[in-house]
Scaffold this motif. Structure first.
Motif, PDB file in Angstrom:
ATOM      1  N   GLU A  10       0.911  -1.067  -0.027  1.00 54.63           N
ATOM      2  CA  GLU A  10       0.189   0.016   0.120  1.00 54.63           C
ATOM      3  C   GLU A  10       0.968   1.263   0.010  1.00 54.63           C
ATOM      4  N   GLY A  14       4.828   5.095   6.244  1.00 59.14           N
ATOM      5  CA  GLY A  14       5.517   4.057   7.251  1.00 59.14           C
ATOM      6  C   GLY A  14       5.681   2.971   6.704  1.00 59.14           C
ATOM      7  N   ALA A  17       9.296   2.073   6.331  1.00 56.35           N
ATOM      8  CA  ALA A  17      10.018   1.853   7.632  1.00 56.35           C
ATOM      9  C   ALA A  17       9.672   0.717   8.386  1.00 56.35           C
ATOM     10  N   ARG A  18       8.498   0.031   7.977  1.00 59.24           N
ATOM     11  CA  ARG A  18       8.012  -1.125   8.538  1.00 59.24           C
ATOM     12  C   ARG A  18       8.769  -2.170   8.061  1.00 59.24           C
ATOM     13  N   ASP A  42      -2.287   4.134  -5.570  1.00 63.55           N
ATOM     14  CA  ASP A  42      -2.183   3.795  -4.148  1.00 63.55           C
ATOM     15  C   ASP A  42      -1.507   2.538  -4.078  1.00 63.55           C
ATOM     16  N   ILE A  43      -0.742   2.187  -4.930  1.00 57.90           N
ATOM     17  CA  ILE A  43       0.236   1.030  -4.910  1.00 57.90           C
ATOM     18  C   ILE A  43       1.582   1.331  -5.126  1.00 57.90           C
ATOM     19  N   GLN A  63       7.455 -13.363   6.629  1.00 53.94           N
ATOM     20  CA  GLN A  63       7.469 -12.575   7.541  1.00 53.94           C
ATOM     21  C   GLN A  63       6.773 -11.176   6.876  1.00 53.94           C
ATOM     22  N   LYS A  66       3.080 -11.215   6.382  1.00 52.63           N
ATOM     23  CA  LYS A  66       2.166 -11.053   7.669  1.00 52.63           C
ATOM     24  C   LYS A  66       1.999  -9.334   7.756  1.00 52.63           C
ATOM     25  N   ILE A  68       0.670  -6.039   7.317  1.00 48.17           N
ATOM     26  CA  ILE A  68      -0.849  -5.849   6.973  1.00 48.17           C
ATOM     27  C   ILE A  68      -0.766  -4.977   5.738  1.00 48.17           C
ATOM     28  N   ASP A  69       0.388  -4.111   5.542  1.00 47.38           N
ATOM     29  CA  ASP A  69       0.319  -3.071   4.193  1.00 47.38           C
ATOM     30  C   ASP A  69       0.839  -3.809   3.138  1.00 47.38           C
ATOM     31  N   VAL A  70       1.409  -5.129   3.250  1.00 42.95           N
ATOM     32  CA  VAL A  70       1.846  -5.737   2.239  1.00 42.95           C
ATOM     33  C   VAL A  70       0.880  -6.542   1.630  1.00 42.95           C
ATOM     34  N   ILE A  71       0.779  -6.393   0.115  1.00 42.02           N
ATOM     35  CA  ILE A  71      -0.302  -6.966  -0.495  1.00 42.02           C
ATOM     36  C   ILE A  71      -0.131  -8.331  -1.166  1.00 42.02           C
TER      37      ILE A  71
ATOM     38  N   ARG B 121       6.732  -0.057  16.287  1.00 41.79           N
ATOM     39  CA  ARG B 121       6.392  -0.875  15.007  1.00 41.79           C
ATOM     40  C   ARG B 121       6.594  -2.282  15.272  1.00 41.79           C
ATOM     41  N   HIS B 126       0.078  -4.103  14.211  1.00 42.91           N
ATOM     42  CA  HIS B 126      -0.138  -3.101  13.144  1.00 42.91           C
ATOM     43  C   HIS B 126      -0.354  -1.762  13.722  1.00 42.91           C
ATOM     44  N   SER B 180      -5.021  -6.198   1.745  1.00 42.09           N
ATOM     45  CA  SER B 180      -3.726  -7.075   1.966  1.00 42.09           C
ATOM     46  C   SER B 180      -3.841  -7.815   3.227  1.00 42.09           C
TER      47      SER B 180
END
Lengths: 157, 559
Positions: A10, A14, A17-18, A42-43, A63, A66, A68-71, B121, B126, B180
């Motif tokens: 997404e 952040g 950074a994640r 948006d991607i 990992q 896992k 949340i923002d990774v599609i 983080r 999340h 996602s």
């Protein structure tokens, strides 16, 4: 072994950074990391080059999934892909050597972007392995400065 | 009609049907507390933010619901970090609101500013920094969804104070739709069939059950599974209560301080059926020597846990409850009479034991008495260290969500605030915090919260004058150099209890133990501190030292 992993994320604050935090927290070895927009605003796509054996790469992919923002996570090492990277090279070049270096550069379709009395600066965008070759060929002349952008990768077809 | 961001938060929590919120006020959350004043749910004020988050955690573990926490910016938020990491390691669903300085001051080293989203983080499932009030309701809906689904975990929402004060129309989304994030709940039918075939042909199978069974509410399904297959079962620390420990096929807990027979059965097995467990290093010890002969079936909702440390032969990703239900339909019992007989013999020959010599109170005896006098029906919370291990070993757990303990992170100071949350979640149960004299001091200030809300928590301090577990390691591996582990200077716990308004009883002799516990159980409207003066240098056995294997088990030498 080097693996090229393409991560669709997404386009949110952040996310970089994640992902970077994930790699540093688990001690995975990043060779390079690039991130940029795609045809959908948006991607974004992150192209990460990681060193490790199969077990480690398997964990890296799991990992990443896992988060949340990774599609999507695709390991480009297992498919045919087109890879490109940009490098800027500043080489020691006396007026006598300039032509030689320029000829070499032409073989790699490199562009001369700067000249001074002692140096010559090239810009090359090519397959990362080609870039590795060029760097080795230019090393004997003395490389003053070298910056690589990190690669992007796209599946064929 | 537009309402403030603070009102949006409260209204969203009402939509989520929450019963309790735990927290502590501060500058940038005053607008939220202003709206909280008339909220229909109850607010429990802690006396330290760490107490608030551990209480929400204990509430979540005991009830199965999501715990909700609020703290202010800067130091309030950073005081939550240990609690967030604790919840993260044990997969506890929490939604945590932190206040933040105004949006235009972020990054300016403002008063009480901390980059809490950056700091948390790695330890949140999340987290969010709210940039626009239009996103607030959606973010809250997403946070609750993420916290409680898949493998649960803590989700943090950082709310700048200008957002709390600005206004927007409130509309709470029907669903959280995150493209996602789509956890897998149904196991692959092909894998399930494969697993059942392996089970039916095994000769020395064993079930290794973890906290995932409790999170998934699958204790009925695991009971059916054991009944159908007749396979012996051992649980992890967080799996205690998933399967009744008084059942003949129960081997108790495995791992570093697990029973001799559980560890040896796992070591000798030819098929390990791992359900809702993650092959943690406290269980495996030296990976290269762990389960040399066995094939592994691994059922877990988190694909990243499968084949992380141990090679798995039949991985099945999904929710334990669903997968066990499907397996129970088709699985047939293997012929393992000889194996079961052998395991039961090991159980008989190597029970958990301690020396009962002398008139000094043994900490294990206290736990046994607590078990006896509560008929095994209490909710037990623990601190960390020897008290935690004895609570795991000498109390027999039969129901899920009755053993509340910080397993993954091992946070001392967890027990007292967690027992407050657990008591609020289960007013029908007696809640006992089994603590050490060191760990009870770490969050002692929360005792007043129990008094305030008339919670009859029993705080059983196994007072041996030491930081017990560290002292044990110093005794066994560091030449008995008790470097700074003596708790010689501790407060008078009875006077302390009195100062807080709690009941306090000191127990010095064996024959005082039972009457003290009975007295505590008779009190129903305030917490009771029981100061058991126990043997000073008692050790937890058996012990498989970290990084070693079952062969290196240290057993007690009965003097």
């Amino acid at each position: 072994m080097r693996h090229v992993i393409s991560v669709k994320v997404e386009n949110k604050a952040g996310v970089l950074a994640r992902v970077a935090g994930l790699f540093s927290a688990r001690g995975y070895n990043i060779d390079s990391l690039t991130v940029g927009e795609t045809e959908k605003n948006d991607i974004s796509i992150m192209t990460i080059v990681v060193k490790g054996d199969d077990r480690i790469i398997e964990q890296v992919k799991k990992q990443l999934n896992k988060l949340i923002d990774v599609i999507k996570v695709i390991d480009h090492s297992s498919f045919s892909s087109i890879q490109r990277e940009l490098v800027l090279l500043k080489i020691n070049a006396s007026p006598a050597k300039r032509t030689e270096i320029h000829q070499l550069a032409q073989l790699f379709s490199a562009e001369v972007i700067d000249i001074s009395s002692k140096t010559l600066t090239l810009s090359v965008d090519a397959d990362p392995e080609m870039i590795d070759n060029l760097i080795e060929l230019l090393r004997p002349y003395g490389i003053k400065e070298l910056i690589r952008s990190g690669r992007v990768s796209m599946l064929k077809g | 009609m537009k309402i403030s961001g603070a009102d949006i938060i409260i209204e969203s929590l009402v939509k989520e049907d929450i019963e309790y919120m735990f927290g502590y006020p501060g500058g940038v959350v005053i607008p939220i507390f202003h709206s909280l004043y008339k909220a229909p749910f109850k607010f429990i004020l802690s006396r330290h933010e760490q107490g608030a988050i551990h209480a929400a955690d204990g509430y979540a573990r005991a009830s199965g619901k999501t715990g909700v926490v609020i703290a202010t910016s800067g130091p309030g938020a950073t005081n939550l970090v240990t609690g967030i990491a604790t919840a993260s390691m044990d997969s506890v669903p929490l939604v945590i609101f932190t206040g933040q300085v105004p949006s235009n001051m972020i990054g300016n080293d403002a008063f009480q500013e901390a980059d809490i989203t950056g700091i948390t983080r790695p330890i949140t499932k999340h987290n969010y920094l709210v940039n626009d009030i239009k996103d607030l309701a959606r973010i809250i809906k997403e946070a609750f969804h993420i916290a409680a689904t898949g493998r649960p975990g803590p989700v943090l929402i950082d709310v700048p104070v200008d957002i709390s004060k600005s206004e927007e129309k409130f509309s709470y989304p029907e669903k959280a739709d995150i493209r996602s994030y789509k956890p897998v709940y149904e196991g692959h039918p092909g894998q399930i069939k494969k697993a059942c075939k392996k089970i039916e042909s095994s000769k020395k199978p064993i079930i290794y059950a973890g906290g995932g069974i409790i999170i998934s509410n699958a204790s009925k399904e695991i009971r059916t599974f054991v009944k159908k297959t007749g396979i012996p079962i051992t649980t992890t620390l967080l799996g205690l209560g998933a399967f009744p420990e008084d059942d003949p096929l129960s081997l108790g807990m495995l791992g570093m301080h697990g029973t001799y027979y559980a560890n040896h059965a796992v070591h000798e097995s030819d098929l390990v059926i791992a359900i809702g467990a993650r092959f943690d290093d406290r269980v495996t010890g030296d990976i290269s020597k762990f389960i040399p002969e066995a094939k592994v079936i691994h059922i877990d909702i988190d694909p990243a846990s499968v084949s992380k440390t141990v090679e798995v032969d039949v991985p099945i990703v999904g929710d334990c409850k669903n997968i066990l239900k499907e397996m129970n339909k088709i699985v047939k019992a293997p012929s393992i009479d000889k194996w079961v007989k052998h395991v039961k013999e090991m159980k008989k020959e190597h029970p958990l034991e301690y020396s009962k010599k002398g008139n000094i109170i043994k900490p294990q005896y206290v736990v046994e008495k607590l078990y006896e006098l509560t008929e095994g029906k209490a909710v037990i919370c623990t601190e960390v260290g020897q008290n935690q291990m004895w609570a795991a070993q000498f109390y027999q757990y039969s129901e899920p969500r009755t053993f509340i303990s910080s397993g993954g992170l091992g946070t001392r100071g967890f027990g007292l605030p967690a027992s407050i949350g657990a008591q609020l979640a289960r007013p029908d149960k007696r809640v006992i915090d089994i603590a050490g004299d060191g760990s009870i001091q770490m969050n002692i200030q929360e005792l007043i919260v129990a008094v305030q809300h008339k919670l009859p928590i029993i705080i059983a301090i196994l007072n041996n004058g030491f930081l017990g577990m560290v002292r044990q390691w110093q005794q066994l591996f560091f030449e008995k150099r008790y470097s700074h582990t003596s708790m010689e200077f501790s407060p008078d716990f009875i006077k302390l209890a009195d100062a807080f308004g709690a009941e306090g009883i000191r127990i010095k002799k064996m024959d005082e133990v039972e009457p003290a516990i009975k007295k505590a159980l008779s009190i129903k409207d305030k917490p009771i501190v029981l100061d058991f003066q126990v043997a000073k240098e008692e050790n937890v056995y058996p012990m498989v030292p970290s990084g070693k294997s079952v062969k290196d088990t240290i057993k007690r030498e009965l003097a």
